[in-house]
Scaffold this active site. Structure first.
Site, mmCIF file in Angstrom:
data_model
loop_
_atom_site.group_PDB
_atom_site.id
_atom_site.type_symbol
_atom_site.label_atom_id
_atom_site.label_comp_id
_atom_site.label_asym_id
_atom_site.label_seq_id
_atom_site.Cartn_x
_atom_site.Cartn_y
_atom_site.Cartn_z
ATOM 1 N N CYS A 130 0.057 20.574 -8.742
ATOM 2 C CA CYS A 130 -0.777 20.393 -7.544
ATOM 3 C C CYS A 130 -2.111 21.129 -7.712
ATOM 4 C CB CYS A 130 -0.013 20.806 -6.302
ATOM 5 S SG CYS A 130 -0.600 19.925 -4.852
ATOM 6 N N HIS A 163 4.858 17.790 -6.543
ATOM 7 C CA HIS A 163 5.630 19.022 -6.771
ATOM 8 C C HIS A 163 7.010 18.681 -7.341
ATOM 9 C CE1 HIS A 163 3.084 22.006 -4.642
ATOM 10 N NE2 HIS A 163 2.658 20.947 -3.977
ATOM 11 N N GLU A 166 9.113 20.449 -8.629
ATOM 12 C CA GLU A 166 10.128 21.503 -8.455
ATOM 13 C C GLU A 166 11.119 21.177 -7.337
ATOM 14 O OE1 GLU A 166 6.908 21.775 -7.829
ATOM 15 O OE2 GLU A 166 6.430 23.107 -6.143
#
Ligand code: GLN
Length: 535
Positions: free
Chosen positions: A382, A507, A509
């Site tokens: 990001c 993102h 994650e």
């Protein structure tokens, strides 16, 4: 299974004793017995959601697939039970009151006096029942944030008491407490747990399970004492041990037969036992022996929880590849033109995670420059992609004042810019949030990494790469290897002739799981390992 069940997890004595991990571990245990599980967290504070809260106060904002900006415990839940949760999984007092007051203004209560009981409690109950009905899960696990006795959490306790009255056979209460030791002696003290139990009983809640945290093993006599004072059979008193890996907790609870006890209490009959898969994963993780030193460079580095899911994704993909990942959290404000070569040497890879605001940006840009020029693995997430774009345009394309509109509204070269006409006065709810489809470029590195033509990942940002600068980026060797086709927005960049220089606007994650890590994390870790050990 005939009826859906509810498990409510509450906490006592002190906060921060791993209630979320205990709740998630119970979820994992139940899932491994073949039950479908959905999870939810109630946070008693008055903010509408954690979206606008400082990461220093609250840690990471975990983003759900439907764009909910939620509590970081949802990240634990998703990683442990491997189910994608929704906005309905994260409810604050603020959201509850907001919704009740909106109804009041709309006249829904037809002039009646609006009160905490029944209106606020009904709203809370409705949130539990909604999640139950939508998820259709066999078991809904709801964690109540904070500790029993907090003024603001009282309506939640009253609501779950009522849910128990309405479904007496189908509710299980789990209470997590701390059993401290007195400094200088190893003697475990049960009194705080007894008080916490009494507080819970004041609300009309008798716990079925007590999960204890302690620095030492809970002895049989401690167990007997707590059992006697708290009216919980000894089988219902377990210890959440201090494990090397958080993923061991479900296995530890199972070893104490908590799975059987929960099934007995709720009348559940498990048909399978798949816990060996999770156990094999933990075994594999523990075998990892080689160490990788990764520099994470950002601005909320004093509180590692601010990057919890990124850290966990790095650590988990490390374990899966046989590496122990050691993360150095570097404050980008300390990185300057004069010191960056020295500051950044000696790491095996560099990750610049998401972030907002101008502070520390130049240090992040220098990190991207260092990794690019020294051919060291770089992974930008990001903001980490935006700084890489700025750096390449400044240093490789001669656009010295390239910048993001976020950091300089009047820049002549807004290479990162805002597209939508967001209402800039209202910070809540003005971002590109949640799932978006990303089309991967044929033959790009990322398409090989994911082995797909398109992927869905979660987003949380306001600014985008300015397409006017794409040809310049291409000339500098950058491929835009993923785009959001509908709006023609750059989602992924990668650099040729570099061991690993990749960055994404999304993102990854949030979708990374210990038993199925995000592909970009795995590839980053593999590259770091390759560079360190094979070259
Ligand atoms: N601040 C940047 C934006 O709003 C990046 C956000 C992020 O890293 N999550 O676009």
């Amino acid at each position: 299974m005939s009826k859906q069940k509810y498990i409510f997890v509450t906490g006592g004595v002190v906060s921060g004793i791993g209630k979320g991990i205990s709740a998630a571990s119970i979820g994992r245990m139940l899932k491994d017995m073949g039950f479908s599980v959905f999870m939810q967290k109630f946070d008693p504070y008055l903010n509408i959601d954690p979206g606008t809260m400082s990461p220093y106060q609250h840690g990471e904002v975990f983003v759900t697939k439907d764009g909910g900006e939620t509590d970081l415990d949802l990240g634990h839940y998703e990683r442990f039970i491997d189910v994608e949760l929704t906005k309905d999984s994260s409810i604050t007092s603020g959201k509850i009151y907001d919704s009740v007051l909106t109804k009041e203004r709309r006249g829904d209560f037809e002039g009646r006096t609006v009160q905490v009981i029944p209106h606020i409690t009904d709203e809370i109950k409705e949130k539990v029942y909604k999640v139950k009905n939508i998820s259709k899960a066999d078991i809904v696990i709801t964690e109540i944030g904070g500790t029993v006795g907090d003024i603001e959490s009282q309506p939640f306790f009253e609501a779950i008491r009522q849910i128990h009255s309405e479904n007496p056979e189908d509710v299980l209460f789990v209470h997590t407490t701390l059993v401290p030791t007195i400094p200088g002696s190893n003697e475990l003290k049960t009194k705080p747990t007894q008080h916490s139990y009494k507080q819970l009983m004041n609300y009309g809640i008798q716990p079925d399970v007590i999960v204890l945290r302690a620095d030492y093993p809970i002895t049989e006599s401690i167990r007997s004492k707590i059992s006697l004072f708290c009216g919980v059979p000894k089988e219902g008193i377990v210890q959440s041990e201090n494990c090397d890996l958080i993923y061991e907790v479900p296995l530890s609870l199972k070893k104490q037969n908590l799975d059987k006890y929960i099934c007995k209490k709720l009348g559940l009959i498990p048909e399978i036992d798949e816990s060996n898969k999770w156990a094999d994963m933990v075994k594999k993780f523990k075998k990892a022996d080689k160490t990788l030193n990764i520099a994470m460079v950002g601005k909320y580095m004093k509180l590692h929880d601010a990057y919890l899911s990124v850290s966990q994704a790095l650590i988990d993909s490390g374990y899966n590849e046989g590496y122990k990942v050691h993360i150095s959290y570097l404050d980008s404000e300390e990185i300057t033109k004069d010191n960056y070569n020295e500051f950044l040497k000696d790491f095996d890879g560099y990750l610049v995670p998401g972030g907002f605001g101008e502070r520390g940006i130049e240090g992040m840009i220098l990190t991207s420059k260092y990794a690019r020029e020294n051919k060291k693995p770089y992974f930008g997430i990001c903001l980490g992609m935006q700084v890489a774009v700025i750096e390449i345009l400044r240093d490789e394309c001669g656009i010295k004042d390239a910048n993001s509109e976020e950091f300089d509204k009047n820049t002549q070269n807004p290479v990162i810019h805002i597209i939508d006409d967001y209402d800039k006065d209202d910070l809540g709810g003005t971002l590109r949030l949640g799932n978006y489809l990303c089309k991967l470029k044929n033959d790009s590195r990322v398409s090989k990494i994911y082995n797909k033509d398109e992927i869905i990942e979660r987003h949380r940002h306001r600014y985008e790469v300015n397409n006017d600068y794409i040809s310049k980026l291409n000339q500098a060797g950058v491929t835009i290897s993923g785009i959001y086709e509908k709006e023609n927005l750059a989602e992924i960049i990668e650099l040729k002739d570099h061991p690993f220089f990749m960055a994404c606007q999304f993102h990854p994650e949030f979708k990374s799981r210990p038993n199925n890590p995000g592909p970009l994390f795995s590839e980053f870790i593999k590259s770091c390992g390759l560079e360190k050990f094979e070259k």
